[in-house]
Design an enzyme around this catalytic site. Structure first.
Site, PDB file in Angstrom:
ATOM      1  CG  HIS A 192      15.937 -62.104  -5.797  1.00 34.77           C
ATOM      2  ND1 HIS A 192      15.407 -60.929  -6.286  1.00 34.77           N
ATOM      3  CD2 HIS A 192      15.700 -62.069  -4.458  1.00 34.77           C
ATOM      4  CE1 HIS A 192      14.874 -60.234  -5.291  1.00 34.77           C
ATOM      5  NE2 HIS A 192      15.030 -60.918  -4.169  1.00 34.77           N
ATOM      6  CG  HIS A 202      10.819 -60.602  -6.811  1.00 36.16           C
ATOM      7  ND1 HIS A 202      10.161 -59.468  -7.193  1.00 36.16           N
ATOM      8  CD2 HIS A 202      11.601 -60.257  -5.763  1.00 36.16           C
ATOM      9  CE1 HIS A 202      10.535 -58.473  -6.406  1.00 36.16           C
ATOM     10  NE2 HIS A 202      11.413 -58.919  -5.534  1.00 36.16           N
ATOM     11  CG  HIS A 223      11.105 -62.963   7.532  1.00 34.99           C
ATOM     12  ND1 HIS A 223      11.588 -61.702   7.813  1.00 34.99           N
ATOM     13  CD2 HIS A 223      10.768 -62.938   6.226  1.00 34.99           C
ATOM     14  CE1 HIS A 223      11.543 -60.955   6.723  1.00 34.99           C
ATOM     15  NE2 HIS A 223      11.054 -61.679   5.733  1.00 34.99           N
ATOM     16  CG  HIS A 271      10.861 -55.096  -4.979  1.00 36.95           C
ATOM     17  ND1 HIS A 271      10.904 -56.126  -4.062  1.00 36.95           N
ATOM     18  CD2 HIS A 271       9.553 -54.760  -5.079  1.00 36.95           C
ATOM     19  CE1 HIS A 271       9.673 -56.385  -3.643  1.00 36.95           C
ATOM     20  NE2 HIS A 271       8.833 -55.567  -4.240  1.00 36.95           N
TER      21      HIS A 271
HETATM   22  C1  NCD Z   1      12.115 -60.046   0.997  1.00 40.90           C
HETATM   23  C2  NCD Z   1      12.815 -60.028   2.362  1.00 40.90           C
HETATM   24  O1  NCD Z   1      12.253 -60.536   3.337  1.00 40.90           O
HETATM   25  O2  NCD Z   1      13.942 -59.503   2.438  1.00 40.90           O
HETATM   26  N1  NCD Z   1      10.730 -60.358   1.202  1.00 40.90           N
HETATM   27  C3  NCD Z   1       9.871 -60.854   0.279  1.00 40.90           C
HETATM   28  O3  NCD Z   1       8.696 -60.976   0.576  1.00 40.90           O
HETATM   29  N2  NCD Z   1      10.278 -61.240  -0.899  1.00 40.90           N
HETATM   30  C4  NCD Z   1      12.345 -58.757   0.296  1.00 40.90           C
HETATM   31  C5  NCD Z   1      11.944 -58.770  -1.137  1.00 40.90           C
HETATM   32  O4  NCD Z   1      12.617 -59.355  -1.993  1.00 40.90           O
HETATM   33  O5  NCD Z   1      10.910 -58.165  -1.459  1.00 40.90           O
HETATM   34 ZN    ZN Z   2      13.949 -60.546  -2.474  1.00 42.85          ZN
END
Ligand code: NCD
Ligand code: ZN
Length: 336
Positions: A10, A166, A242, A132
């Site tokens: 993932h 997750h 990010h 998810h």
């Molecule tokens: C993920 C993302 O930023 O794309 N963010 C996260 O908090 N895990 C998206 C996701 O897997 O929920």
């Molecule tokens: Zn993710």
């Protein structure tokens, strides 16, 4: 310590400049990864899957790494479309609408009859469904509330491999042993932190993610199945980069960036917990090979017990444990 053919089931590699900046962090140390489709717009056609895979391969340059591609689930996918894309994808990822980053086009309501044509076609074509699993309820309860939806889908589509992505709760761990066709990925960060680490003291934006980290007893339940290498559990980092500005902001984006440190920290965790190395090998590769029926390229990562100070950032993305020392370093990567 050696790990062979590590797989990250993932992973968010993003696109554009971010893809260029972070792809190698995974491609150097992993043999392959399941690539999440939540781009803007989401990856939802054959052409988009093929083009995105090409951009990933271009971004990783000379690294030997297999991107296992996914489509963003839509109930409108019919059997003819799925047949046409079968060889280009490894799984399809379903997001509830609006639940996390770039998931606005996801599913609302989980009406089995509405989903039936697509999910039956996926079963017949043996395409795993990654989910998810969060409702839009109270944030700490969302995943536990979703377990009844997992159960409904697992019962209605007994030949569909459903991967609970997750997982963060003891309820999801319990569901694993109740339904033959339910599997799970577990991240590194959910083995290490609880909500206390995120918001119990000064707020830690770089540990904020979806699903939010839960209670100590949830973390213990996850650790147990990981350390014993439960055969239905695979490693999936959910490394979700990010830019620093999007995390250190009022309105912090969800996602923890762990790709550069996962193997080192997993090695330390298994050592601290006195768990056998063969179980780490199963968690990081063997179980995923069995569940997804993939044969990853042979890559051996040698780790050594030598302190490594995690950089403050990787091209503007702050990793977990930034500026902190971790106990293991990557010594060598070999092929064949
Ligand atoms: C993920 C993302 O930023 O794309 N963010 C996260 O908090 N895990 C998206 C996701 O897997 O929920
Ligand atoms: Zn993710």
């Amino acid at each position: 310590m050696q790990l062979t053919a590590p797989l990250d089931m993932h992973l968010h590699l993003r696109d554009g400049e971010m893809l260029q900046n972070i792809a190698k962090a995974s491609a150097q140390t992993f043999s392959g990864a399941i690539i999440m489709p939540n781009l803007v717009p989401p990856v939802s056609t054959k052409e988009e899957v093929i083009a995105y895979k090409e951009r990933i391969l271009a971004a990783i340059g000379d690294e030997k790494f297999t991107p296992y591609m996914t489509l963003f689930f839509k109930p409108s996918y019919d059997k003819a479309f799925l047949e046409s894309v079968r060889d280009d994808i490894t799984a399809i990822k379903l997001y509830p609408a609006g639940i996390t980053t770039n998931s606005e086009g996801g599913v609302s309501g989980f009406d089995v009859e509405e989903l039936r044509p697509t999910l039956e076609a996926m079963s017949e074509l043996n395409i795993p469904l990654c989910i998810h699993g969060e409702t839009n309820g109270f944030v700490m309860d969302r995943e536990a509330e979703f377990v009844s939806i997992y159960e409904r889908l697992a019962t209605a589509f007994p030949n569909l491999k459903i991967i609970m992505e997750h997982i963060t709760t003891k309820e999801s761990v319990a569901a694993l042993d109740k339904y033959e066709n339910l599997y799970a990925t577990i991240t590194l960060h959910h083995l290490l932190i609880t909500l206390d680490d995120v918001a119990g003291g000064m707020l830690k934006p770089h540990l904020f993610c979806k699903p939010i980290a839960k209670r100590p007893e949830d973390k213990e339940a996850l650790l147990k199945v990981v350390l014993e290498a439960h055969p239905k559990v695979m490693f999936g980092s959910d490394s979700a980069p990010h830019p620093r500005e999007a995390k250190e902001a009022c309105g912090c984006a969800a996602g923890v960036f762990t790709a550069p440190i996962v193997l080192q920290v997993l090695a330390e965790l298994f050592e601290n917990e006195d768990a056998p190395l063969e179980n780490l090998q199963a968690f990081i590769s063997g179980n995923a090979q069995n569940i997804y029926n993939v044969a990853p390229l042979a890559k051996t990562v040698t780790l050594e017990k030598k302190p490594f100070t995690v950089p403050s950032d990787y091209n503007g993305v702050v990793p977990m444990y930034a500026d902190e020392e971790i106990a293991y370093s990557i010594k060598e990567i070999t092929y064949g």
